[in-house]
Design a protein around this motif. Structure first.
Motif, short mmCIF file in Angstrom:
data_model
loop_
_atom_site.label_atom_id
_atom_site.label_comp_id
_atom_site.label_asym_id
_atom_site.label_seq_id
_atom_site.Cartn_x
_atom_site.Cartn_y
_atom_site.Cartn_z
N ASN A 48 0.85 -1.19 0.00
CA ASN A 48 0.00 0.00 0.00
C ASN A 48 0.89 1.25 0.00
OD1 ASN A 48 0.81 0.61 2.65
ND2 ASN A 48 -0.89 -0.53 3.54
N ASP A 49 0.25 2.42 -0.07
CA ASP A 49 1.01 3.67 -0.15
C ASP A 49 1.94 3.87 1.04
OD1 ASP A 49 -0.08 4.26 -2.57
OD2 ASP A 49 -1.28 5.96 -1.89
N ARG A 50 1.47 3.55 2.23
CA ARG A 50 2.28 3.74 3.44
C ARG A 50 3.55 2.87 3.37
NH1 ARG A 50 -0.69 3.75 8.95
NH2 ARG A 50 -0.90 5.90 8.34
N GLU A 51 3.37 1.63 2.95
CA GLU A 51 4.53 0.72 2.83
C GLU A 51 5.47 1.19 1.73
OE1 GLU A 51 2.34 -3.43 4.21
OE2 GLU A 51 2.23 -2.80 2.12
N LEU A 52 4.90 1.65 0.61
CA LEU A 52 5.72 2.17 -0.48
C LEU A 52 6.53 3.38 -0.03
CD1 LEU A 52 3.39 1.91 -3.61
CD2 LEU A 52 5.55 0.74 -3.27
N LEU A 53 5.88 4.27 0.72
CA LEU A 53 6.59 5.45 1.22
C LEU A 53 7.72 5.07 2.16
CD1 LEU A 53 3.73 8.02 1.79
CD2 LEU A 53 5.72 8.31 0.31
N GLY A 54 7.47 4.11 3.03
CA GLY A 54 8.51 3.64 3.95
C GLY A 54 9.69 3.06 3.19
N ALA A 55 9.40 2.24 2.19
CA ALA A 55 10.47 1.65 1.39
C ALA A 55 11.19 2.72 0.57
CB ALA A 55 9.88 0.58 0.47
N LEU A 56 10.44 3.69 0.07
CA LEU A 56 11.04 4.78 -0.69
C LEU A 56 12.01 5.57 0.18
CD1 LEU A 56 11.01 6.49 -3.37
CD2 LEU A 56 9.30 7.91 -2.25
N ARG A 57 11.58 5.90 1.40
CA ARG A 57 12.45 6.65 2.33
C ARG A 57 13.73 5.90 2.62
NH1 ARG A 57 7.33 7.97 5.08
NH2 ARG A 57 6.90 10.14 4.56
N ALA A 58 13.65 4.56 2.60
CA ALA A 58 14.82 3.72 2.85
C ALA A 58 15.69 3.58 1.60
CB ALA A 58 14.38 2.34 3.34
N GLY A 59 15.28 4.19 0.50
CA GLY A 59 16.08 4.17 -0.72
C GLY A 59 15.80 2.98 -1.63
N ASP A 60 14.68 2.34 -1.44
CA ASP A 60 14.31 1.17 -2.24
C ASP A 60 13.88 1.62 -3.64
OD1 ASP A 60 13.21 -1.10 -3.42
OD2 ASP A 60 12.09 -1.69 -1.62
N GLU A 61 14.71 1.31 -4.64
CA GLU A 61 14.40 1.72 -6.01
C GLU A 61 13.18 1.01 -6.57
OE1 GLU A 61 17.83 1.65 -8.60
OE2 GLU A 61 19.07 2.62 -7.09
N ALA A 62 12.93 -0.21 -6.12
CA ALA A 62 11.75 -0.94 -6.58
C ALA A 62 10.47 -0.23 -6.11
CB ALA A 62 11.78 -2.38 -6.07
N ALA A 63 10.50 0.34 -4.91
CA ALA A 63 9.35 1.09 -4.40
C ALA A 63 9.14 2.34 -5.25
CB ALA A 63 9.55 1.46 -2.94
N PHE A 64 10.23 3.02 -5.58
CA PHE A 64 10.12 4.21 -6.44
C PHE A 64 9.55 3.82 -7.79
CE2 PHE A 64 11.96 6.89 -9.79
CZ PHE A 64 11.37 8.08 -9.46
N ASP A 65 10.04 2.72 -8.35
CA ASP A 65 9.55 2.24 -9.64
C ASP A 65 8.06 1.92 -9.57
OD1 ASP A 65 10.08 1.41 -12.39
OD2 ASP A 65 9.65 -0.62 -11.66
N ALA A 66 7.62 1.32 -8.48
CA ALA A 66 6.20 1.00 -8.31
C ALA A 66 5.36 2.26 -8.23
CB ALA A 66 6.01 0.15 -7.06
N ILE A 67 5.84 3.27 -7.51
CA ILE A 67 5.13 4.56 -7.42
C ILE A 67 5.07 5.20 -8.79
CG2 ILE A 67 5.26 6.90 -6.48
CD1 ILE A 67 6.51 5.61 -3.93
#
Length: 186
Positions: free
Chosen positions: A2-21
């Motif tokens: 979900n968005d909250r999890e994606l944001l958490g992963a994004l803040r941690a520098g997860d490129e896959a989360a950025f790609d998903a967003i």
């Protein structure tokens, strides 16, 4: 995720989360920005800039509403900033042309600049939604129905905001407007 999890992963520098967003929101943001800018390639560039800025600011990002709302607001703001920047550039070219003109029009140029400044200041002082509706209508030439769709509000709300904007501008710019014809003698 979900968005909250994606944001958490994004803040941690997860490129896959950025790609998903990016994949989740890019295609829906571009038409909104295109509705404002009236140019597809420019809209794509603006949305890419928003996404790039999302990645750059990922560690300090403050998303109070939904991620979707944050991205749509960021994209709209960037589109309006682009328009304002373009208008400033155009005015700069106009003023350059005036500076190369004959000096006999110096007073008229000074008055024109004063009025331009007063109008820009009055528009800038409008409440944000009111200003947004006014600019879309008067600067970009959108019809009320187009503005309503772009901003996801009703046509009645657009009408109310335009009425408010015009009343406020009429008061703030009264010193620059011609006097009422009620006082003119025959």
């Amino acid at each position: 995720m979900n968005d909250r999890e994606l944001l958490g992963a994004l803040r941690a520098g997860d490129e896959a989360a950025f790609d998903a967003i990016f994949r989740a929101y890019y295609a829906t943001l571009v038409p909104v920005v295109e509705g404002i800018l009236r140019e597809r390639a420019l809209a794509e560039e603006v949305v890419q800039d928003v996404m790039l800025e999302l990645w750059r600011r990922r560690e300090t990002l403050r998303v109070t509403d939904s991620l979707k709302a944050y991205l749509f607001q960021a994209a709209r703001n960037r589109a309006f900033n682009h328009i304002r920047h373009r208008k400033v550039e155009e005015r700069g070219f106009v003023h350059l042309d005036h500076e190369t003109a004959a000096p006999s029009s110096a007073h008229a140029d000074l008055v024109e600049r004063e009025i331009d400044g007063a109008v820009l200041a009055a528009i800038a002082e409008l409440p944000p939604r009111c200003r947004e509706v006014f600019e879309l209508s008067r600067i970009h030439g959108l019809k009320y129905a187009e503005i309503a769709r772009t901003l996801d509000i009703s046509v009645k709300t657009v009408e109310a905001q335009m009425g408010k904007a015009l009343r406020v501008l009429r008061v703030r710019l009264s010193a620059y407007l011609p006097e009422s014809h009620d006082n003119v003698e025959a």
